[in-house]
Design a protein around this motif. Structure first.
Motif, short mmCIF file in Angstrom:
data_model
loop_
_atom_site.label_atom_id
_atom_site.label_comp_id
_atom_site.label_asym_id
_atom_site.label_seq_id
_atom_site.Cartn_x
_atom_site.Cartn_y
_atom_site.Cartn_z
N GLU A 34 -0.31 -1.68 3.49
CA GLU A 34 0.80 -2.59 4.19
C GLU A 34 1.08 -1.88 5.52
O GLU A 34 1.08 -2.84 6.49
CB GLU A 34 2.04 -2.96 3.41
CG GLU A 34 1.56 -4.00 2.36
CD GLU A 34 3.02 -4.53 1.59
OE1 GLU A 34 3.72 -4.05 1.80
OE2 GLU A 34 2.65 -5.24 0.98
N GLN A 35 1.30 -0.55 5.57
CA GLN A 35 1.66 0.16 6.77
C GLN A 35 0.52 0.13 7.54
O GLN A 35 0.59 -0.05 9.04
CB GLN A 35 2.27 1.37 6.29
CG GLN A 35 3.64 1.39 5.77
CD GLN A 35 4.14 2.84 5.17
OE1 GLN A 35 3.35 3.47 5.25
NE2 GLN A 35 5.40 2.71 4.61
N ILE A 36 -0.66 0.49 7.15
CA ILE A 36 -1.63 0.57 7.70
C ILE A 36 -2.36 -0.53 8.59
O ILE A 36 -2.64 -0.81 9.46
CB ILE A 36 -2.94 1.40 6.97
CG1 ILE A 36 -2.39 2.84 6.97
CG2 ILE A 36 -4.33 1.62 7.76
CD1 ILE A 36 -3.45 3.77 5.78
N VAL A 37 -2.31 -1.26 7.45
CA VAL A 37 -2.76 -2.81 8.00
C VAL A 37 -1.75 -3.50 9.06
O VAL A 37 -2.16 -4.19 9.89
CB VAL A 37 -2.93 -3.96 6.74
CG1 VAL A 37 -3.29 -5.17 7.05
CG2 VAL A 37 -4.39 -3.28 5.93
N GLY A 38 -0.40 -3.21 8.66
CA GLY A 38 0.59 -3.53 9.73
C GLY A 38 0.40 -3.27 10.94
O GLY A 38 0.73 -3.62 11.98
#
Length: 170
Positions: A34-38
């Motif tokens: 979620e952090q990377i995709v965000g």
């Protein structure tokens, strides 16, 4: 022959990177993803609550990084790696998008076509900034950079079309 070989080269990079991103999805925990995709596109994680400027900032940061790397001869080889990394993030985000139960219509109308075209045009920009060995000019100084503004404009148009479609879908 050299032009068709260049497009095959770019499609192979795009396909392998996309599949690599999809396979990478299986190996990481969801919270890290979620952090990377965000970072790549907040709309995939947050939906309509995401900032509208996020995809524009990410697109121009990739363009800026590629342009800065193209200025220095010693690090110019990294440009295609940056293009492949963008395609890996595209595959990772696509897999995350589909795994979270988003509507398939949103994926097929909004996400996939525009991200695919954006990644392909960005790879073409990377190829113009650092031509592969089979199409490079005799002298590295004689790179044809006249198409760079056109490709950046095309990336901007793709981004604006994507934002327009996203606005109407959500």
């Amino acid at each position: 022959m050299a032009r068709s070989l260049s497009f095959i080269y770019l499609f192979v990079i795009l396909a392998i990177s996309y599949i690599g991103g999809a396979l990478l999805f299986r190996e990481w925990p969801i919270t890290s993803l979620e952090q990377i995709v965000g970072l790549y596109d907040q709309r995939v994680v947050k939906g309509a609550d995401a900032s509208i400027w996020s995809p524009i900032i990410v697109t121009f940061s990739f363009i800026t990084l590629a342009m800065i790397l193209s200025k220095y001869k010693r690090v110019r080889f990294i440009i295609m790696f940056i293009g492949a990394a963008k395609c890996v993030l595209f595959g990772l985000s696509s897999t995350y998008f589909l795994s979270t139960g988003m509507k398939l219509v949103m994926y097929t109308v909004w996400w996939f076509p525009f991200q695919f075209m954006g990644c392909l045009v960005f790879l073409i920009l990377c190829t113009v900034l650092n031509p592969p060995f089979f199409t490079s000019p005799a002298h590295k100084k004689d790179r044809p950079l006249s198409t760079v503004p056109l490709l950046i404009g095309l990336l901007l148009i793709i981004q604006l079309l994507e934002l327009t479609i996203y606005h109407f879908i959500t």
